[in-house]
Design a protein around this motif. Structure first.
Motif, mmCIF file in Angstrom:
data_model
loop_
_atom_site.group_PDB
_atom_site.id
_atom_site.type_symbol
_atom_site.label_atom_id
_atom_site.label_comp_id
_atom_site.label_asym_id
_atom_site.label_seq_id
_atom_site.Cartn_x
_atom_site.Cartn_y
_atom_site.Cartn_z
ATOM 1 N N LEU A 66 0.850 -1.312 -0.050
ATOM 2 C CA LEU A 66 -0.061 0.086 -0.131
ATOM 3 C C LEU A 66 0.826 1.286 -0.126
ATOM 4 C CD1 LEU A 66 -2.678 1.385 0.292
ATOM 5 C CD2 LEU A 66 -2.704 0.863 2.617
ATOM 6 N N LYS A 67 1.889 1.261 0.802
ATOM 7 C CA LYS A 67 2.683 2.429 0.856
ATOM 8 C C LYS A 67 3.442 2.379 -0.400
ATOM 9 C CE LYS A 67 6.913 3.707 3.313
ATOM 10 N NZ LYS A 67 6.840 5.026 4.061
ATOM 11 N N ALA A 68 3.943 1.517 -0.929
ATOM 12 C CA ALA A 68 5.097 1.562 -2.156
ATOM 13 C C ALA A 68 3.859 2.136 -3.432
ATOM 14 C CB ALA A 68 5.514 0.231 -2.599
ATOM 15 N N ILE A 69 2.708 1.828 -3.601
ATOM 16 C CA ILE A 69 1.917 2.242 -4.417
ATOM 17 C C ILE A 69 1.468 3.528 -4.432
ATOM 18 C CG2 ILE A 69 -0.565 1.898 -5.493
ATOM 19 C CD1 ILE A 69 -0.216 -1.068 -4.807
ATOM 20 N N LEU A 70 1.061 4.031 -3.241
ATOM 21 C CA LEU A 70 0.615 5.313 -2.970
ATOM 22 C C LEU A 70 1.938 6.178 -3.208
ATOM 23 C CD1 LEU A 70 -1.550 4.775 0.201
ATOM 24 C CD2 LEU A 70 -2.410 5.700 -2.022
ATOM 25 N N GLU A 71 2.950 6.050 -2.641
ATOM 26 C CA GLU A 71 4.179 7.025 -2.780
ATOM 27 C C GLU A 71 4.654 7.037 -4.235
ATOM 28 O OE1 GLU A 71 6.005 6.782 1.790
ATOM 29 O OE2 GLU A 71 6.944 5.566 0.328
ATOM 30 N N HIS A 72 4.672 5.972 -4.824
ATOM 31 C CA HIS A 72 5.132 5.954 -6.271
ATOM 32 C C HIS A 72 4.468 6.938 -7.057
ATOM 33 C CE1 HIS A 72 6.537 4.353 -10.067
ATOM 34 N NE2 HIS A 72 5.327 4.325 -10.231
ATOM 35 N N ARG A 73 3.000 6.523 -7.102
ATOM 36 C CA ARG A 73 2.197 7.522 -7.772
ATOM 37 C C ARG A 73 2.039 9.000 -7.354
ATOM 38 N NH1 ARG A 73 -2.949 3.120 -8.024
ATOM 39 N NH2 ARG A 73 -1.814 1.781 -9.492
ATOM 40 N N HIS A 74 2.151 9.295 -5.999
ATOM 41 C CA HIS A 74 2.328 10.670 -5.620
ATOM 42 C C HIS A 74 3.490 11.334 -6.011
ATOM 43 C CE1 HIS A 74 1.685 14.161 -3.320
ATOM 44 N NE2 HIS A 74 2.897 13.881 -2.428
ATOM 45 N N ARG A 75 4.699 10.823 -5.803
ATOM 46 C CA ARG A 75 5.948 11.240 -6.211
ATOM 47 C C ARG A 75 6.068 11.564 -7.560
ATOM 48 N NH1 ARG A 75 9.669 7.792 -1.919
ATOM 49 N NH2 ARG A 75 8.914 8.949 0.003
ATOM 50 N N ASN A 76 5.330 10.696 -8.539
ATOM 51 C CA ASN A 76 5.687 10.883 -9.879
ATOM 52 C C ASN A 76 4.442 11.625 -10.536
ATOM 53 O OD1 ASN A 76 8.032 9.293 -10.659
ATOM 54 N ND2 ASN A 76 7.166 7.832 -9.206
ATOM 55 N N GLY A 77 3.668 12.136 -9.753
ATOM 56 C CA GLY A 77 2.532 13.077 -10.309
ATOM 57 C C GLY A 77 1.419 12.306 -10.878
ATOM 58 N N LEU A 78 1.341 10.878 -10.680
ATOM 59 C CA LEU A 78 0.404 10.029 -11.371
ATOM 60 C C LEU A 78 -0.978 9.964 -10.426
ATOM 61 C CD1 LEU A 78 2.672 7.067 -12.002
ATOM 62 C CD2 LEU A 78 2.129 8.627 -13.500
ATOM 63 N N PRO A 79 -1.966 9.682 -11.207
ATOM 64 C CA PRO A 79 -3.280 9.589 -10.694
ATOM 65 C C PRO A 79 -3.067 8.536 -9.287
ATOM 66 C CG PRO A 79 -3.811 9.847 -12.661
ATOM 67 C CD PRO A 79 -2.368 9.581 -12.903
ATOM 68 N N VAL A 80 -3.518 8.911 -8.045
ATOM 69 C CA VAL A 80 -3.401 8.022 -7.031
ATOM 70 C C VAL A 80 -4.263 6.730 -7.216
ATOM 71 C CG1 VAL A 80 -3.643 7.491 -4.768
ATOM 72 C CG2 VAL A 80 -2.179 9.296 -5.377
ATOM 73 N N CYS A 81 -5.625 7.067 -7.438
ATOM 74 C CA CYS A 81 -6.745 6.277 -7.755
ATOM 75 C C CYS A 81 -6.643 5.534 -9.205
ATOM 76 C CB CYS A 81 -8.077 6.779 -7.322
ATOM 77 S SG CYS A 81 -8.341 7.279 -5.556
ATOM 78 N N SER A 82 -6.717 4.349 -9.155
ATOM 79 C CA SER A 82 -6.888 3.714 -10.651
ATOM 80 C C SER A 82 -8.536 3.650 -11.067
ATOM 81 C CB SER A 82 -6.444 2.370 -10.539
ATOM 82 O OG SER A 82 -7.082 1.583 -9.638
ATOM 83 N N SER A 83 -8.644 3.637 -12.340
ATOM 84 C CA SER A 83 -9.942 3.511 -12.963
ATOM 85 C C SER A 83 -10.174 2.202 -13.043
ATOM 86 C CB SER A 83 -9.982 4.426 -14.171
ATOM 87 O OG SER A 83 -9.540 5.710 -13.809
ATOM 88 N N PRO A 84 -11.411 1.632 -12.360
ATOM 89 C CA PRO A 84 -11.829 0.337 -12.389
ATOM 90 C C PRO A 84 -12.990 0.158 -13.285
ATOM 91 C CG PRO A 84 -13.050 1.277 -10.692
ATOM 92 C CD PRO A 84 -11.965 2.169 -11.072
#
Length: 217
Positions: free
Chosen positions: A193-211
């Protein structure tokens, strides 16, 4: 407003400034503080873990409350789809072969809580409850980001399958067989959970995926 001491006078076992001096308190706390604790004493009935995440609390909460993200950060939950009951979803728990897991998400934005009510094999009684909370790290650690807490309580059904007839096979392991590994397993999942959230936040990516569909109540 001061407490009415007469209301508490007949309750045995209370430790309060009215009946315990500072030296007695220090001695009692020293008795309760040990260099090591048995695993079962710490995690036998309740399993709580916590983690700091370098991602804003609003985004962290938004990610957690959308149940389809369980398929990203948990080790084994996959393929969720809605059931005929509104708010109730069913998917696969690949921890055990041919095992279906039912889940309902109950979230409170004001409190920052996200609770996953789950069960193996049936969706009538969701007794596996995963209690999570997102805290603003600014208020508790004095730094940006989030603190996530996660608690499980050892329901009696962990010790005995309440519906053995619904198991896909008689020799299928039961979820409670893994209780002693909950701390370790949940720590690994919190790391995901930490790795996914931090990776997306730090790289300016949408944190939530589109299901395709979302497991959200």
């Amino acid at each position: 407003m001061s407490a009415d001491q007469s209301v508490l006078a007949d309750i045995p076992g209370l430790t309060r400034v009215e009946n315990t001096g500072p030296e007695q308190l220090t001695a009692r706390c020293a008795e309760l503080t040990r260099p090591a604790y048995p695993h079962g004493e710490v995690y036998g009935t309740y399993c709580t873990i916590q983690e700091y995440v370098d991602c804003p609390p609003a985004q962290t909460y938004a990610y957690l409350r959308q149940g389809h993200h369980l398929e990203e950060w948990t080790f084994s939950l996959r393929n969720f789809e809605p059931t005929a009951t509104p708010g109730l979803w069913v998917g696969d728990d690949r921890l055990a072969e041919q095992t279906r897991i039912f889940c309902r998400v109950e979230a409170n934005a004001e409190a920052g809580t996200v609770d996953f009510h789950c069960s193996w094999d049936q969706g009538d009684e969701l007794w596996m409850v995963y209690l999570m909370r997102v805290l603003p790290a600014r208020s508790v650690l004095g730094r940006p980001g989030s603190v996530i807490t996660w608690t499980n309580c050892r329901h009696p059904y962990y010790d005995a399958n309440p519906h053995p007839g619904l198991a896909p096979r008689a020799d299928r392991p039961w979820v409670g067989d893994y209780w002693d590994l909950f701390y370790a397993g949940h720590t690994l999942e919190m790391g995901n959970l930490k790795a996914i959230l931090e990776h997306r936040h730090r790289n300016g990516l949408p944190v939530c995926s589109s299901p395709t569909t979302a497991v959200v109540r």
